[in-house]
Design a protein around this motif. Structure first.
Motif, PDB file in Angstrom:
ATOM      1  N   ILE A   1      64.100 -59.339  37.555  1.00  0.00           N
ATOM      2  CA  ILE A   1      63.115 -58.550  36.814  1.00  0.00           C
ATOM      3  C   ILE A   1      62.662 -59.363  35.612  1.00  0.00           C
ATOM      4  CG2 ILE A   1      62.658 -56.414  35.560  1.00  0.00           C
ATOM      5  CD1 ILE A   1      64.883 -55.096  37.108  1.00  0.00           C
ATOM      6  N   ALA A   2      61.375 -59.676  35.558  1.00  0.00           N
ATOM      7  CA  ALA A   2      60.826 -60.424  34.428  1.00  0.00           C
ATOM      8  C   ALA A   2      60.879 -59.557  33.170  1.00  0.00           C
ATOM      9  CB  ALA A   2      59.388 -60.842  34.721  1.00  0.00           C
ATOM     10  N   ASP A   3      61.020 -60.195  32.021  1.00  0.00           N
ATOM     11  CA  ASP A   3      61.075 -59.452  30.760  1.00  0.00           C
ATOM     12  C   ASP A   3      59.790 -58.675  30.493  1.00  0.00           C
ATOM     13  OD1 ASP A   3      63.641 -60.280  30.228  1.00  0.00           O
ATOM     14  OD2 ASP A   3      63.006 -62.011  29.034  1.00  0.00           O
ATOM     15  N   ASN A   4      58.673 -59.164  31.018  1.00  0.00           N
ATOM     16  CA  ASN A   4      57.396 -58.491  30.765  1.00  0.00           C
ATOM     17  C   ASN A   4      56.984 -57.583  31.929  1.00  0.00           C
ATOM     18  OD1 ASN A   4      56.745 -60.381  32.675  1.00  0.00           O
ATOM     19  ND2 ASN A   4      54.990 -61.241  31.569  1.00  0.00           N
ATOM     20  N   ALA A   5      57.944 -57.222  32.798  1.00  0.00           N
ATOM     21  CA  ALA A   5      57.628 -56.361  33.942  1.00  0.00           C
ATOM     22  C   ALA A   5      57.055 -55.041  33.461  1.00  0.00           C
ATOM     23  CB  ALA A   5      58.871 -56.117  34.782  1.00  0.00           C
ATOM     24  N   GLY A   6      55.948 -54.650  34.052  1.00  0.00           N
ATOM     25  CA  GLY A   6      55.314 -53.390  33.717  1.00  0.00           C
ATOM     26  C   GLY A   6      54.301 -53.478  32.587  1.00  0.00           C
ATOM     27  N   SER A   7      54.286 -54.599  31.864  1.00  0.00           N
ATOM     28  CA  SER A   7      53.300 -54.726  30.792  1.00  0.00           C
ATOM     29  C   SER A   7      51.977 -55.170  31.384  1.00  0.00           C
ATOM     30  CB  SER A   7      53.774 -55.733  29.745  1.00  0.00           C
ATOM     31  OG  SER A   7      53.830 -57.031  30.307  1.00  0.00           O
ATOM     32  N   SER A   8      50.916 -54.811  30.739  1.00  0.00           N
ATOM     33  CA  SER A   8      49.602 -55.224  31.235  1.00  0.00           C
ATOM     34  C   SER A   8      48.790 -55.786  30.079  1.00  0.00           C
ATOM     35  CB  SER A   8      48.865 -54.050  31.886  1.00  0.00           C
ATOM     36  OG  SER A   8      48.722 -52.999  30.966  1.00  0.00           O
ATOM     37  N   ASP A   9      47.927 -56.720  30.421  1.00  0.00           N
ATOM     38  CA  ASP A   9      47.060 -57.307  29.410  1.00  0.00           C
ATOM     39  C   ASP A   9      45.983 -56.322  29.023  1.00  0.00           C
ATOM     40  OD1 ASP A   9      48.399 -59.737  29.511  1.00  0.00           O
ATOM     41  OD2 ASP A   9      47.145 -60.468  31.158  1.00  0.00           O
ATOM     42  N   LYS A  10      45.598 -56.337  27.759  1.00  0.00           N
ATOM     43  CA  LYS A  10      44.485 -55.516  27.308  1.00  0.00           C
ATOM     44  C   LYS A  10      43.218 -56.076  27.948  1.00  0.00           C
ATOM     45  CE  LYS A  10      42.070 -53.964  23.213  1.00  0.00           C
ATOM     46  NZ  LYS A  10      41.918 -54.088  21.765  1.00  0.00           N
ATOM     47  N   PRO A  11      42.372 -55.213  28.520  1.00  0.00           N
ATOM     48  CA  PRO A  11      41.160 -55.737  29.158  1.00  0.00           C
ATOM     49  C   PRO A  11      40.229 -56.371  28.135  1.00  0.00           C
ATOM     50  CG  PRO A  11      41.151 -53.322  29.118  1.00  0.00           C
ATOM     51  CD  PRO A  11      42.471 -53.770  28.603  1.00  0.00           C
ATOM     52  N   GLY A  12      39.544 -57.423  28.566  1.00  0.00           N
ATOM     53  CA  GLY A  12      38.547 -58.057  27.717  1.00  0.00           C
ATOM     54  C   GLY A  12      37.307 -57.183  27.596  1.00  0.00           C
ATOM     55  N   ARG A  13      36.521 -57.408  26.574  1.00  0.00           N
ATOM     56  CA  ARG A  13      35.331 -56.566  26.348  1.00  0.00           C
ATOM     57  C   ARG A  13      34.372 -56.598  27.527  1.00  0.00           C
ATOM     58  NH1 ARG A  13      33.499 -54.703  21.878  1.00  0.00           N
ATOM     59  NH2 ARG A  13      31.417 -55.613  22.034  1.00  0.00           N
TER      60      ARG A  13
ATOM     61  N   ASP B   1      35.261 -57.276  30.727  1.00  0.00           N
ATOM     62  CA  ASP B   1      35.920 -56.957  31.996  1.00  0.00           C
ATOM     63  C   ASP B   1      35.460 -55.598  32.495  1.00  0.00           C
ATOM     64  OD1 ASP B   1      37.370 -59.301  31.909  1.00  0.00           O
ATOM     65  OD2 ASP B   1      39.176 -58.364  31.084  1.00  0.00           O
ATOM     66  N   PRO B   2      35.539 -55.377  33.805  1.00  0.00           N
ATOM     67  CA  PRO B   2      35.198 -54.036  34.320  1.00  0.00           C
ATOM     68  C   PRO B   2      36.155 -53.001  33.737  1.00  0.00           C
ATOM     69  CG  PRO B   2      35.436 -55.621  36.114  1.00  0.00           C
ATOM     70  CD  PRO B   2      35.893 -56.302  34.864  1.00  0.00           C
ATOM     71  N   CYS B   3      35.647 -51.823  33.470  1.00  0.00           N
ATOM     72  CA  CYS B   3      36.473 -50.771  32.889  1.00  0.00           C
ATOM     73  C   CYS B   3      37.537 -50.323  33.889  1.00  0.00           C
ATOM     74  CB  CYS B   3      35.616 -49.583  32.459  1.00  0.00           C
ATOM     75  SG  CYS B   3      36.562 -48.401  31.473  1.00  0.00           S
ATOM     76  N   HIS B   4      38.714 -50.008  33.380  1.00  0.00           N
ATOM     77  CA  HIS B   4      39.841 -49.593  34.213  1.00  0.00           C
ATOM     78  C   HIS B   4      39.620 -48.239  34.873  1.00  0.00           C
ATOM     79  CE1 HIS B   4      41.044 -46.807  31.035  1.00  0.00           C
ATOM     80  NE2 HIS B   4      40.829 -47.797  30.193  1.00  0.00           N
ATOM     81  N   CYS B   5      38.654 -47.460  34.400  1.00  0.00           N
ATOM     82  CA  CYS B   5      38.436 -46.125  34.960  1.00  0.00           C
ATOM     83  C   CYS B   5      37.666 -46.157  36.277  1.00  0.00           C
ATOM     84  CB  CYS B   5      37.708 -45.232  33.957  1.00  0.00           C
ATOM     85  SG  CYS B   5      35.952 -45.635  33.737  1.00  0.00           S
TER      86      CYS B   5
ATOM     87  N   PHE C   1      34.007 -52.783  30.076  1.00  0.00           N
ATOM     88  CA  PHE C   1      34.967 -52.064  29.253  1.00  0.00           C
ATOM     89  C   PHE C   1      34.361 -51.690  27.899  1.00  0.00           C
ATOM     90  CE2 PHE C   1      38.478 -52.177  26.114  1.00  0.00           C
ATOM     91  CZ  PHE C   1      39.212 -51.100  26.575  1.00  0.00           C
ATOM     92  N   LYS C   2      33.614 -52.626  27.278  1.00  0.00           N
ATOM     93  CA  LYS C   2      33.065 -52.385  25.945  1.00  0.00           C
ATOM     94  C   LYS C   2      32.051 -51.240  25.920  1.00  0.00           C
ATOM     95  CE  LYS C   2      29.464 -55.921  26.317  1.00  0.00           C
ATOM     96  NZ  LYS C   2      29.030 -57.232  25.828  1.00  0.00           N
ATOM     97  N   ALA C   3      31.391 -51.012  27.076  1.00  0.00           N
ATOM     98  CA  ALA C   3      30.369 -49.954  27.130  1.00  0.00           C
ATOM     99  C   ALA C   3      30.918 -48.638  27.649  1.00  0.00           C
ATOM    100  CB  ALA C   3      29.222 -50.412  28.035  1.00  0.00           C
ATOM    101  N   CYS C   4      32.179 -48.629  28.024  1.00  0.00           N
ATOM    102  CA  CYS C   4      32.736 -47.416  28.613  1.00  0.00           C
ATOM    103  C   CYS C   4      33.880 -46.881  27.753  1.00  0.00           C
ATOM    104  CB  CYS C   4      33.183 -47.713  30.042  1.00  0.00           C
ATOM    105  SG  CYS C   4      33.552 -46.261  31.023  1.00  0.00           S
ATOM    106  N   HIS C   5      35.075 -47.440  27.915  1.00  0.00           N
ATOM    107  CA  HIS C   5      36.240 -46.960  27.173  1.00  0.00           C
ATOM    108  C   HIS C   5      36.672 -47.911  26.060  1.00  0.00           C
ATOM    109  CE1 HIS C   5      36.789 -44.185  30.596  1.00  0.00           C
ATOM    110  NE2 HIS C   5      37.418 -43.434  29.706  1.00  0.00           N
ATOM    111  N   GLY C   6      35.889 -48.926  25.803  1.00  0.00           N
ATOM    112  CA  GLY C   6      36.235 -49.889  24.766  1.00  0.00           C
ATOM    113  C   GLY C   6      36.021 -49.344  23.376  1.00  0.00           C
ATOM    114  N   PRO C   7      36.528 -50.080  22.383  1.00  0.00           N
ATOM    115  CA  PRO C   7      36.382 -49.640  20.992  1.00  0.00           C
ATOM    116  C   PRO C   7      34.961 -49.760  20.497  1.00  0.00           C
ATOM    117  CG  PRO C   7      37.570 -51.743  21.108  1.00  0.00           C
ATOM    118  CD  PRO C   7      37.292 -51.301  22.495  1.00  0.00           C
TER     119      PRO C   7
END
Length: 164
Positions: free
Chosen positions: A134-146, A148-152, A158-164
């Protein structure tokens, strides 16, 4: 279709069920009765490794080639502790034709779904105790780039949908 699901800790080993559409069936693994999986005696499959990585879980053959890769299922603290203390998990390989998308109304991937799917599968399946890392970072995910396609799944950036 390929999936990996955590089985309840009803056997001596933390267990992971791989659902595979390519009928992966290593000849050096013992067979187990699907209806009595918790009671089966599992042989140790030498050279096989299950790696729990950042966002996925991969089953590697003795040559180091990835045989199965699936999205990382939710792993309980008890499962992680048991795997880390024993350095192995029981891996069950179930062919996808035996598993319907929805079984007895259970949510796909839930423990009830796995149990219902496996209880309806009567053919012997391959199962073995496999070295698991089991890797130490198992289950962690990178924050999507502005950009990148939105996770929804909206198809927007992402920036036009759920981004800040």
């Amino acid at each position: 279709m390929c999936g990996a699901f955590v089985r309840e800790l009803v056997s001596p080993y933390a267990a992971l069920v791989f659902i595979a559409d390519d009928g992966v069936s290593p000849s050096d693994w013992p067979t187990s009765s699907a209806s009595r999986m918790a009671d089966s005696q599992l042989g140790h499959a030498l050279g096989w490794v299950c790696e729990v990585r950042k966002n996925d879980v991969v089953l590697l053959d003795p040559l180091g080639e990835g045989v199965l890769k699936a999205d990382l299922p939710e792993l309980s603290d008890a499962w992680r502790h048991q795997v880390r203390s024993s350095a192995s998990a029981a891996i069950f390989l179930v062919p996808a034709p035996a598993v319907n998308e929805r079984v007895n109304g259970a949510e796909v991937g839930s423990p009830e779904w796995v149990e219902a799917a496996l209880s309806g599968h009567t053919e012997p399946i391959r199962a073995a105790s496999v070295r698991t890392a089991i890797a130490d970072n198992a289950g962690s995910s990178d924050k999507p780039g502005r950009n990148d396609p939105c996770h929804c799944g909206s198809g927007k950036k992402f920036k036009a949908c759920h981004g800040p």
